[in-house]
Design a protein around this motif. Structure first.
Motif, short mmCIF file in Angstrom:
data_model
loop_
_atom_site.label_atom_id
_atom_site.label_comp_id
_atom_site.label_asym_id
_atom_site.label_seq_id
_atom_site.Cartn_x
_atom_site.Cartn_y
_atom_site.Cartn_z
N PHE A 47 0.83 -1.20 0.00
CA PHE A 47 0.00 0.00 0.00
C PHE A 47 0.87 1.26 0.00
N ILE A 48 2.03 1.19 0.64
CA ILE A 48 2.97 2.32 0.60
C ILE A 48 3.37 2.58 -0.85
N GLN A 49 3.57 1.54 -1.61
CA GLN A 49 3.93 1.71 -3.02
C GLN A 49 2.83 2.44 -3.78
N LEU A 50 1.56 2.14 -3.46
CA LEU A 50 0.45 2.85 -4.10
C LEU A 50 0.48 4.34 -3.74
N VAL A 51 0.77 4.65 -2.48
CA VAL A 51 0.83 6.05 -2.06
C VAL A 51 2.02 6.74 -2.72
N GLU A 52 3.15 6.07 -2.80
CA GLU A 52 4.31 6.66 -3.46
C GLU A 52 3.99 7.00 -4.91
N THR A 53 3.28 6.11 -5.58
CA THR A 53 2.89 6.34 -6.97
C THR A 53 1.98 7.56 -7.08
#
Length: 76
Positions: A47-53
């Protein structure tokens, strides 16, 4: 952010698009805390990767610097 929000990546990604910048940054902060828990850690990283994107989409070419600046302002 409750851990139950970590159930559906597609729903979370859709929600990110409607959040204000501060809400996105707050979500990232909360996910970082959740990622340190053994039981939700690996899932939170996805989910952190989604926020980073999302942050990179909103602030092209700035990587996570807007989030880091928000963290510094929050501390002060």
């Amino acid at each position: 952010m409750a851990n139950d929000k970590l159930s559906d990546p597609a729903t979370f990604e859709t929600a990110l698009a409607t959040m204000t910048d501060d809400e996105v940054f707050e979500a990232m902060s909360q996910l970082e805390g959740i990622s340190e828990q053994e039981e939700e850690g690996e899932r939170a990283l996805a989910f952190i990767q989604l926020v980073e994107t999302e942050i990179e989409r909103r602030f092209p070419g700035q990587a996570l610097s807007p989030y880091k600046a928000w963290q510094r302002r929050k501390i002060l």
